[in-house]
Structures are given as structure tokens and as C-alpha cells.
Enzyme design. Sequence first.
Site, PDB file in Angstrom:
ATOM      1  N   ASP A 200     -50.723  40.013 -33.358  1.00 15.73           N
ATOM      2  CA  ASP A 200     -51.109  40.830 -34.506  1.00 15.73           C
ATOM      3  C   ASP A 200     -50.898  42.314 -34.202  1.00 15.73           C
ATOM      4  O   ASP A 200     -51.608  42.877 -33.365  1.00 15.73           O
ATOM      5  CB  ASP A 200     -52.586  40.556 -34.831  1.00 15.73           C
ATOM      6  CG  ASP A 200     -52.955  41.032 -36.216  1.00 15.73           C
ATOM      7  OD1 ASP A 200     -52.130  41.713 -36.862  1.00 15.73           O
ATOM      8  OD2 ASP A 200     -54.076  40.741 -36.666  1.00 15.73           O
ATOM      9  N   ASP A 201     -49.905  42.934 -34.826  1.00 19.19           N
ATOM     10  CA  ASP A 201     -49.635  44.376 -34.646  1.00 19.19           C
ATOM     11  C   ASP A 201     -49.010  44.721 -33.298  1.00 19.19           C
ATOM     12  O   ASP A 201     -49.168  45.844 -32.817  1.00 19.19           O
ATOM     13  CB  ASP A 201     -50.918  45.224 -34.756  1.00 19.19           C
ATOM     14  CG  ASP A 201     -51.382  45.460 -36.172  1.00 19.19           C
ATOM     15  OD1 ASP A 201     -50.728  44.991 -37.122  1.00 19.19           O
ATOM     16  OD2 ASP A 201     -52.425  46.137 -36.341  1.00 19.19           O
TER      17      ASP A 201
ATOM     18  N   CYS B  38     -49.666  43.186 -42.194  1.00 19.01           N
ATOM     19  CA  CYS B  38     -50.048  41.826 -41.771  1.00 19.01           C
ATOM     20  C   CYS B  38     -49.856  40.764 -42.846  1.00 19.01           C
ATOM     21  O   CYS B  38     -49.091  39.823 -42.656  1.00 19.01           O
ATOM     22  CB  CYS B  38     -51.498  41.768 -41.323  1.00 19.01           C
ATOM     23  SG  CYS B  38     -51.909  42.884 -39.994  1.00 19.01           S
TER      24      CYS B  38
END
Length: 512
Positions: A48-49, A84
Amino acid sequence: MASSLSRKTHRRVSEKASDLLLFLTLLTCLLRCTQCVKASNMILILTDDLDVELGGMTPLKKTKALIGDAGATFSRAYTATPLCCPSRSSILSGKYPHNHMVHNNSFSGNCSSKAWQAGPEMQAFPVYLSKKYYQTFYGGKYLNQYGMNETGGVGHVPPGWDQWHVLVGNSQYYNYTLSVNGKAEVHKDDYEKDYLTDLILNRSLTFLDSRSPQHPFFVMLCPPAPHSPWTAAPAYQNSFADVKAPRDGSFNKPGNDKHWLLRQPVNPMPNSSIDYLDNAFRKRWQTLLSVDDMVEKLVKKLEDIKELDNTYIFFTSDNGYHTGQFSLPIDKRQLYEFDIRVPLLVRGPGIKPNQTLQDPVMNIDLPMTILDIAGVNISILDMDGQSFLPQMAPSLRNGTSRPYFLVEYTGEHFTKDPDCPKLGPGVAYCFPDCVCEDAFNNTYACVRTFKDNNLQYCEFADDEAFVEVYNMTTDPHQLENIVKKVDPALLQVMNQRLIKLQSCKGDSCRNL
Ligand SMILES: *[C@@H]1O[C@H](CO)[C@@H](O)[C@H](O)[C@H]1NC(C)=O
Ligand SMILES: *[C@@H]1O[C@H](CO)[C@@H](O)[C@H](O)[C@H]1NC(C)=O
Ligand SMILES: *[C@@H]1O[C@H](CO)[C@@H](O)[C@H](O)[C@H]1NC(C)=O
Ligand SMILES: *[C@@H]1O[C@H](CO)[C@@H](O)[C@H](O)[C@H]1NC(C)=O
Ligand SMILES: *[C@@H]1O[C@H](CO)[C@@H](O)[C@H](O)[C@H]1NC(C)=O
Ligand SMILES: *[C@@H]1O[C@H](CO)[C@@H](O)[C@H](O)[C@H]1NC(C)=O
Ligand SMILES: *[C@@H]1O[C@H](CO)[C@@H](O)[C@H](O)[C@H]1NC(C)=O
Ligand SMILES: *[C@@H]1O[C@H](CO)[C@@H](O)[C@H](O)[C@H]1NC(C)=O
Ligand SMILES: *[C@@H]1O[C@H](CO)[C@@H](O)[C@H](O)[C@H]1NC(C)=O
Ligand SMILES: *[C@@H]1O[C@H](CO)[C@@H](O)[C@H](O)[C@H]1NC(C)=O
Ligand SMILES: *[C@@H]1O[C@H](CO)[C@@H](O)[C@H](O)[C@H]1NC(C)=O
């Protein structure tokens, strides 16, 4: 005589026929069995990221050794959109945002909404894997609004998943609720019991132990790392004590020739912003050490169960990240390479070790590639991406890569930003020091091209109809917007490509 001969011949023929039938039956059975033995397993790890541009892979040494060195590293992997929920929706559906219609992280922007559930989610890649008798497992973060009561709560388990251990809402490391196959499971903050990165790994190992060896498996693991709140495992809370965000490239540079949002940060950044982003940078890396352990333990497990040689492992991220680039403290959501380029490492059957591949690939290609490997006839799928199996494993598949592609983003905004209430409506994420990372008019579409010209061309839907153009060969850090210098004929070509891509669907997104 003649009749006895003919009878004999007849008998011999029919004997032969039955032998042949037996042989054919055996062969089909054998083929079917070989096929079922040969259908490859797959694991997709979606962080994530995680950036690639700012050295996000540096802490992931075991991951690089066990996946990248054992297979292919794509140096030009991109997200179709740097946020996201829209990006994850692309990874699941194989569609550009203008086709899956998930435009932001809110319900109202279709994140895990009823429209998503009734539409793209019904045709997402796990549905087809399941039809091919894959045993499927999902662990970790799904879509930012997943599990909320408005759209079915934790009881909603998307089609195609056999085992579902999924986070309600956005990334957390502790104090979260999971949907465990449709039932709520509440977690607190005891490291041994609750640390999410470790928990999803443990559950996936249990899944692998209890799998049926007759059928292939697909495991998707989506740890919260390195997303905020950046909570490292206890063993890693003091790691990288001296690490700071990289100071090269566009770090702390003014964005005067860029769109309005890039013209508002204070330059140079105040020390408070720099301290904040350095701290975030270090903590992000700390959380990644648990992801690195996850990869090591997974590979070890695959070895133990003798499936490593028949398993593809994909490692990637939903979008990139920035820490101080063009004086924006921390976030994603910008059109620049640091936000749109993502890591992508793949190992598996037919992929030669230690390859670095330059072919441009995208997150919308993941489902096509996965289903290509699974033996699905991908030409019938309603998806915008294309399989990159030919690039990784030319011995298994032939195919060409795309010359250019689209990146599209719809800006988020608040009526009042709690981080900086003195600012008016229309902006968002104005933190720290009231520098805004987003606004409703940070809405843009870009063409990134590689063949002929290594170029990025972007148009904004704002009051200035702002255009940014970068020569990625001479200016990889995008310091100079060359829109006023470049041949107007080229601008026109790029504008035409952009218009076409913004309404492309399926084949028209690929056949350029
Ligand atoms: C890949 O390259 C690394 C570094 O050059 C080397 O140590 C490793 O043995 C290579 N791995 C394979 C599988 O060839
Ligand atoms: C949400 O998706 C549906 C179709 O799936 C679409 O009709 C609707 O316009 C989308 N909403 C937004 C805000 O884009
Ligand atoms: C959903 O509803 C249940 C039961 O009413 C409640 O306990 C829970 O807190 C709600 N969850 C969310 C995320 O709002
Ligand atoms: C988890 O929640 C408890 C109770 O609200 C709180 O005391 C604790 O600090 C939280 N832990 C973390 C890591 O946020
Ligand atoms: C995961 O498994 C390991 C090894 O059994 C254990 O030490 C750890 O506490 C587990 N963590 C979680 C969050 O389940
Ligand atoms: C900001 O940090 C730099 C480098 O650490 C230091 O030289 C400078 O004095 C600081 N400025 C302020 C206003 O504190
Ligand atoms: C895949 O589907 C297309 C379109 O229906 C069809 O023309 C083609 O023959 C199929 N290929 C295979 C290998 O079944
Ligand atoms: C790829 O194309 C070449 C040349 O046309 C052919 O010889 C080869 O068999 C093809 N490979 C696959 C996997 O289809
Ligand atoms: C998300 O998109 C919807 C539909 O365009 C919009 O109403 C909503 O304000 C957006 N959310 C944010 C946080 O920008
Ligand atoms: C974008 O929106 C903000 C907030 O409403 C406004 O202040 C700014 O002038 C707008 N800029 C452009 C170029 O449209
Ligand atoms: C980008 O730079 C390269 C190398 O100097 C040059 O050949 C090319 O023409 C430039 N592209 C544009 C669009 O200016």
C-alpha cells in the site's frame, strides 16, 4: 474365405479401434492430469503506497533476492491512477478508471459501492480463476470502504474468493476489524496476535497447508505497509535510525512552471515539514521489514510443500509516493513518476532469473496476465489491459507491448479541510503547514509514451486548462515543463492520443 477374412479384418479393425479408444481415453486422462498438475499457482503481494522512485525497495532485500533476482524486475511499471481505491479497482477489474467508474476513496466516488459490487466486481479476475478450479485466498486490505454497513458490511464477500480475511476500511496495523469469510473478527493491539502484516501471512500459510493438491491455488496478500499510520513491528521500531528522505532529484525544488497546486507550497520547505517527512520516510521503511519477512516465509513454505517451481509470485504496489518532491510534504495523487511508477517483480515458470525488463506495463495488465497463466481465453474478457506474460516468458507466449498508455486522476476535495480550516473549500490533505496535496481541480489525464519519444503529456481539467510536458530522456526528474518549447504538431498528436485513450474500452485501449 472372403467372408472369414473380412470377419477377421473386421475383428482386427474393431480390436484396433478399441485399443485406440483405450489409448485415447488414457491420453485424455493423462493430458487432463498433466494439465491439472501443470496449471501454475500464483501469489500476488500488493503493498500500500510503496514507491520505487525514492528507494522504496531498498529495505526489501530478501524480496529483491527471492523474487527479483529469481525472475524479472519491470523498470517501467505504472499505475493507471495514483490513488488506492481507484488503483485497486483497476487491479481487480483490469479496467481504466473511466471504465470501472471508481474515481476516489469515497462511497460516492464508487469505492466498494453498490454499483461496483453489481458491476466490475462481478467480472473481476478471481471470478474466472474460480471457474478454472483455483483455490483462492485474500488477506489484508481490499478497497478503502470495504466492510462498511452502507454496502453490505463484513457479510459481503466478493465472488471468486474461497478464503477471505479482509480488513474493514483503510490500512491499519492494529485495532481493526476483519471480515473472516463474512463474519466480523475484532482485533486489538497485541503484536503476537494482531499485527496485520504477520496475521495475513500466518493465515495464508494455514491456507497453503490445508489446500487440495489436485488444484492450483491463488493467494493475494495485501499488507497495510508502508501506508500510514506506519506502525512498525516491535523488532523494527529502531531500524534505519539515520535514514532520511532522499535529497536528490526534485526534492525541495519549486514547482513554478507546474499546475496551480504545485505553485502553492512554501519553497524551500520549512524545517517542520522536512522533519515530518523524514520521520514518515523512516517509519515507512520500518513497516516494510515485516513485508520482507512475509516474502521470505512464503517462499520457504512453497519450498517445503514443493510448489516453488510451479508458482508465480508477483510483488507490486497500488501507487507510488512522494516525500518532499517539488516541496510537497507527503502523499501520492500527482502525475509525476514518483507517484505513478510502481515496483513490479515477478518470478515463476518460464521467467529467466535476473532480468530487468524495459517494456511498459500497467496495473490494469495484472488480471490479464494472471488469467493468461491460468489458461483462461483472455480474448473474451472485458478488460482494458493486456497480458505481459510474453515480456516475462517469451518461451511461453508471443506478443508485443504497448507504445503508450493513459494515466487519469480525479482530484479529491473537502468542504473544509480539518488540517487547515482557514483554507476555503475545494482542497484536501493540507498537512503539514497548510500545503494542500489535492483539490477537486487536480483532475488530469496524461499520455506516457516510450516508442518514438520518451515523453509525458498531461492536460488538467482546471480553470487554466493547464498542460504539462516532460522530456523523460533529458529530464527524468521532470524539473522543466517544456510545453512552450515543444513543436506544436507534437502537442497536437499527443492531445489526439489522449482524447482517444480517455474513451477507450477493451481492444481500443491496446491496439494503438
Ligand atoms: C542474480 O544476480 C545476483 C547479483 O548479480 C547474483 O548474486 C545471483 O546469483 C543471480 N541469481 C541468479 C538466479 O542467477
Ligand atoms: C458509479 O458507477 C456506476 C456504474 O457502475 C455509474 O453509473 C456511476 O456514474 C458511477 N458514479 C460516479 C460518481 O462516477
Ligand atoms: C455496522 O453495524 C454493526 C451492527 O449495527 C455495528 O456494530 C458496527 O459498528 C457497524 N460498523 C461500522 C463500520 O459502522
Ligand atoms: C488500540 O486501541 C486502544 C484502545 O482504544 C488504545 O489504547 C491503543 O493505544 C490502540 N493501539 C494502537 C497501536 O493504536
Ligand atoms: C504468526 O505466526 C508466528 C509463528 O507461529 C507467531 O509467532 C506470531 O505471533 C503470529 N502472528 C500473528 C499476528 O498471528
Ligand atoms: C532548519 O534546519 C537547518 C538544517 O538543519 C538549519 O541549518 C536551520 O537553522 C533550521 N532553520 C530554522 C529556522 O530552524
Ligand atoms: C478464444 O475466444 C475467441 C473469441 O471467442 C475465439 O475466436 C478463439 O478461438 C478462442 N481461443 C481459444 C484458444 O479457445
Ligand atoms: C513465437 O513466435 C516464433 C516466431 O514466429 C515461433 O517460432 C515461436 O514458436 C512462438 N512461440 C510461442 C510460445 O508461441
Ligand atoms: C468522490 O467523488 C464523488 C463523486 O464525484 C464526490 O461527490 C465526492 O465529493 C468525492 N470525494 C472526495 C473526498 O473528494
Ligand atoms: C483550483 O481550485 C482552487 C480551490 O477552489 C482554486 O483556489 C484555484 O484557483 C483553482 N485553480 C485552477 C487553476 O483552476
Ligand atoms: C528529448 O530529448 C532527446 C535527447 O536530447 C531529443 O532527442 C528529443 O527530441 C527530445 N524530445 C522532445 C519532444 O523534445
